[in-house]
Motif scaffolding. Sequence first.
Motif, short mmCIF file in Angstrom:
data_model
loop_
_atom_site.label_atom_id
_atom_site.label_comp_id
_atom_site.label_asym_id
_atom_site.label_seq_id
_atom_site.Cartn_x
_atom_site.Cartn_y
_atom_site.Cartn_z
N GLU A 38 0.85 -1.18 0.00
CA GLU A 38 0.00 0.00 0.00
C GLU A 38 0.89 1.24 0.00
OE1 GLU A 38 -2.35 -0.24 3.49
OE2 GLU A 38 -0.67 0.05 4.87
N PHE A 39 0.37 2.34 -0.55
CA PHE A 39 1.15 3.56 -0.63
C PHE A 39 1.39 4.15 0.76
CE2 PHE A 39 -0.24 3.54 -5.06
CZ PHE A 39 0.93 3.91 -5.68
N VAL A 40 2.58 4.75 0.91
CA VAL A 40 2.94 5.45 2.14
C VAL A 40 3.22 6.90 1.77
CG1 VAL A 40 4.50 5.49 4.12
CG2 VAL A 40 3.98 3.33 3.00
N TYR A 41 2.75 7.82 2.60
CA TYR A 41 2.92 9.24 2.35
C TYR A 41 3.68 9.87 3.51
CZ TYR A 41 -0.72 8.17 -1.04
OH TYR A 41 -1.44 7.61 -2.06
N PRO A 42 4.39 10.98 3.28
CA PRO A 42 4.56 11.65 1.99
C PRO A 42 5.58 10.93 1.12
CG PRO A 42 5.86 12.76 3.65
CD PRO A 42 5.11 11.68 4.36
#
Length: 804
Positions: A394-398
């Motif tokens: 899953e995407f991690v931000y920033p």
Amino acid sequence: MKKGLFLLLLFLLLPRNIYAGEEDRGSSELIERIYNKSGIVVVNGTENCAWQHSELEILDNLLDTLPGEYKRLAAIYLKRGRRRSHIKKRIIYLPGPGLEEQALKQHLVRELTRFLDRAGGISESWQWRKISRWTGWDIAGNRAENKNIKGFAAPGGRKSPEEDLVTTAGMFFTSPEYSGSQKYLKCRLPAKYDFMKNLFLSKPDPQACVTCKQTYKDWIDPDNVEQIELLIASPSFASIASVAGHILLLIRQKDDIGGLSTTVGFVATPVNKKGQRDSGFIYMFRGIFGYYLSKLQVETLAGVLQRYTLREDRDIYRLKLKLSKKQIRDVICRLWEIDRNFTYKYYFFNKNCTTMFVNLINYVLPEDQRLKDRDFIDLPLNVGSDLFLKGIAEFVYPEYWSISKQARYAVKQNRRLKEKILAYFNTNFPGQTAVRMEQYFDDSFSARESTRMAALRKLFSLYSDTSGALSFAGNREQFEKEYYSHGKLLLKYLMNARTREKYIKILEGKRRQKESAVKDLLNDETKVFPLVDIILKLRCLLGRHINDEVTPLYDEIEEEFTGHVLRSRERRTFDCGYSPIFILPRLTCYRDNFIMQNTFRISTLSQQMGDNSVFSLGCDTHLEFLNFDLSFNKVFDRKTGTAARGKTFTEMGFKLLEYEKILVRRRADYNGWFNYGFGFSLFNSTKDRWRHIKRDTGLIDLRFLFNIFEKEDFKHFLTAALTCGYSHRVDMDGSSSRFMDVAFRLTGKFHLFGSSRNALRFNACYKPRFTFSTDFISEFRTGVEIDWSQGAYANSLFTTGFSY
């Protein structure tokens, strides 16, 4: 006298004969016990090759330490001889007397393992083959991708998966107790040790009591790991090794603030036999054909960010891998082992950082979640797409944006902040003060550094000077609140301006080839521009009044940036465009007839300019590699509109490579207008039976691109191209012609229905073709296509259109 001498000799010989008889009886009992335990038939040879009692004892004791799988084998004959063991006849040959105990044990374990493997096919299982990366039976044979001799229990293990298994079993069950701990399989090759331990569960681990001096925990302790992230660096065109991007693993440790977490990546070692680093064409040639070996590059996160985002101006996506604690431990252990014992042949296209990462992640994933291991070509972006769509990551931000992208985003933010601050000053400080502030804001976007710095100083001075008006305010409390809140906006403006200044300095340093200026900026930016001093003064001024709002300002800016990325993601797709299949029904018009075409296109790699995918090579890039077209055609008469009798035929086409790239998009104040680029095509062969063309092959053409405009990162664009190339055509009657081609082309794309993937594409091309004699022909083509997809996560599988 003779009788007494005879009795004396009989007396002297009698004990010896009795002892020999006892030894024979003991050996027979051992032979029978061995057979009852394991089914091994010890065959006595001649007097010179007879079995020694000590050897039978070693075999008997060895069988007591082996698991039950070895004792359930069918009858095996143990004979003396220097021949290779015969598996079909189930014979194990043992060299003559004189072998040391350790060598004898290892020889017996290896040969017994060979029979066990033949019965169970252990060495052919993917669980075993993935450890040393055996390729399987192909044109080059059954080879191990690992070229490092340290990655095998014994040198003979490199011959085949079977030899790898039997030598490993010999090291597992008969470890050299007299040597150092690092000689044990448990310490040297933990992956193969774990495999053997889990394979034979009927007996305790023979190396359970071994204590290794150094393990993976001395490198990275899994208990101190917060998560493992996949870092994908966007493509760069500085060299051929980076045109597809790069992939790294970030082992993020708990409470890491300074960016000291470990990153690992597979890279090539472009060093020749003389120890010199290759470059240019030699580097490209050797990298494509596998002349380099791989190595595991270990760096800190801070070093990776500095190199990719600042020096190389590349974006980095972050994807958190959803791994359990055991899987995290297995990843770290495997990386530690690879660093010490594994070396791959590195190919830029098919055995690169991506394929090696796929091998690593498949090692810990269950079989139903493993990624497809492509032997021909793979991309870091495709792996990221697969992991995301399968729910493994899953995407991690920033995210970590390139410095140019950060600067463009900062400029957009500053234009919004400027309007808010000016609106406040026009309301509360009308007249000359508001006019001066607007002028200073405009000067802060100047191309001259001295003008920008002077304007930013004056902005701070003007703001601090107006603080005296607080004492004359009617509603002082309300006036202070608004005044200092807009001071916080000015601070954000200066911080964004610092990002822009940093990018401009790096860009100027690269253009002037002043690497020292870039290094000074990376080490201490206060030496390069005085904006930092202005920021500190304003922070100090605001901190006296609204410190609780100024202190978390970095977090606030980060949240705004994350929100911007999330909104952008909602309008983009998550496919990679890897090996798509396109369906293209078209209607092509000629003077007297029109043809209904149903084309099926299979592409090894196809990504169109502005394809609106997160995992694309770049929305300013067009790439097609190994395209194959199969077209079914039906001819209709234009006058009657009916199908022409007998006019149904098929055609095929092939394209080796087509590539286009917009080059100039590096300005901090980029507005999407008037950028140039280049492109080329190699071996584009088509067939047009209706025009009596048997084969029309464009061998090579070069293109100059002029991007007239683009909006929203090539969601909408219009591009003109001038092409010059060389082609060869063969007609149905056997005649051939060679042409110098010149083409003028206009292409564009506009997305339909808001945020969906569906798009309208159009193109118009005028192509004069000159022969090497006096002949001249020309072609004019125009067409409109509509791309249609099945949702935000799908590739455009359906394309239809009209061409003339």
